[in-house]
Design a protein around this motif. Sequence first.
Motif, PDB file in Angstrom:
ATOM      1  N   GLN A  44     -73.497 -73.203  78.895  1.00  0.00           N
ATOM      2  CA  GLN A  44     -73.665 -72.958  77.459  1.00  0.00           C
ATOM      3  C   GLN A  44     -73.989 -71.482  77.201  1.00  0.00           C
ATOM      4  OE1 GLN A  44     -76.664 -75.661  76.109  1.00  0.00           O
ATOM      5  NE2 GLN A  44     -75.373 -77.471  76.354  1.00  0.00           N
ATOM      6  N   ARG A  45     -74.876 -70.927  78.028  1.00  0.00           N
ATOM      7  CA  ARG A  45     -75.248 -69.516  77.874  1.00  0.00           C
ATOM      8  C   ARG A  45     -74.043 -68.611  78.118  1.00  0.00           C
ATOM      9  NH1 ARG A  45     -77.191 -65.394  81.532  1.00  0.00           N
ATOM     10  NH2 ARG A  45     -78.361 -63.843  80.367  1.00  0.00           N
ATOM     11  N   GLN A  46     -73.239 -68.951  79.123  1.00  0.00           N
ATOM     12  CA  GLN A  46     -72.072 -68.132  79.417  1.00  0.00           C
ATOM     13  C   GLN A  46     -71.042 -68.201  78.292  1.00  0.00           C
ATOM     14  OE1 GLN A  46     -70.591 -68.977  83.347  1.00  0.00           O
ATOM     15  NE2 GLN A  46     -72.407 -68.112  84.326  1.00  0.00           N
ATOM     16  N   GLU A  47     -70.924 -69.337  77.641  1.00  0.00           N
ATOM     17  CA  GLU A  47     -70.011 -69.443  76.498  1.00  0.00           C
ATOM     18  C   GLU A  47     -70.489 -68.560  75.342  1.00  0.00           C
ATOM     19  OE1 GLU A  47     -66.993 -70.835  76.298  1.00  0.00           O
ATOM     20  OE2 GLU A  47     -67.277 -71.235  78.440  1.00  0.00           O
ATOM     21  N   ARG A  48     -71.809 -68.537  75.109  1.00  0.00           N
ATOM     22  CA  ARG A  48     -72.345 -67.652  74.062  1.00  0.00           C
ATOM     23  C   ARG A  48     -72.118 -66.184  74.429  1.00  0.00           C
ATOM     24  NH1 ARG A  48     -76.689 -71.310  74.424  1.00  0.00           N
ATOM     25  NH2 ARG A  48     -77.943 -69.752  75.506  1.00  0.00           N
ATOM     26  N   LEU A  49     -72.315 -65.851  75.714  1.00  0.00           N
ATOM     27  CA  LEU A  49     -72.088 -64.483  76.165  1.00  0.00           C
ATOM     28  C   LEU A  49     -70.616 -64.089  76.022  1.00  0.00           C
ATOM     29  CD1 LEU A  49     -74.325 -64.229  79.346  1.00  0.00           C
ATOM     30  CD2 LEU A  49     -74.589 -62.961  77.223  1.00  0.00           C
ATOM     31  N   LYS A  50     -69.718 -65.013  76.289  1.00  0.00           N
ATOM     32  CA  LYS A  50     -68.289 -64.720  76.145  1.00  0.00           C
ATOM     33  C   LYS A  50     -67.957 -64.343  74.705  1.00  0.00           C
ATOM     34  CE  LYS A  50     -66.437 -67.558  79.902  1.00  0.00           C
ATOM     35  NZ  LYS A  50     -65.609 -68.725  80.220  1.00  0.00           N
TER      36      LYS A  50
END
Length: 144
Positions: A44-50
């Motif tokens: 989830q965090r990586q999707e927000r970072l993307k």
Amino acid sequence: MSRKYELVDAEKANYPITKMCEWIHVSRSGFHEWRDRAESATAQRQERLKILIRHVFTDSDGTYGYRRLHAQLVRMGVDVGDELVRRLMRQLGLVACQPRPWRPVTTVAGDAEAIPDLVRRDFSAAAPGTKLVGDITYVRTWEG
């Protein structure tokens, strides 16, 4: 293991799930549990970072590489490492395009004979103001 489950999920329209699980030696219950599992906090965090990375990259007109993107995200208050930014940029297919620096051009590309020599290389004049010649295509000054 999740790559095998991703393969089964991608090919479930072409082959039966039961047979695919048998062929790649995974359990059907494991596949169904993987499919129904909620996304991890890291994912989830990586999707927000993307989303943030794509936004900053677009704002820079595609010129920021991973180092500059990382610095910009840190200035924005996002706690992220530069290698994670690099990996996510690679996943998103973002490649920085650095513009070439401007350099003065004092010669004309092509044939040098195309420009006529009106004074026939004779720069001496009988009186002031008779022959005025010069090349001011680029004159470096203290002002830039």
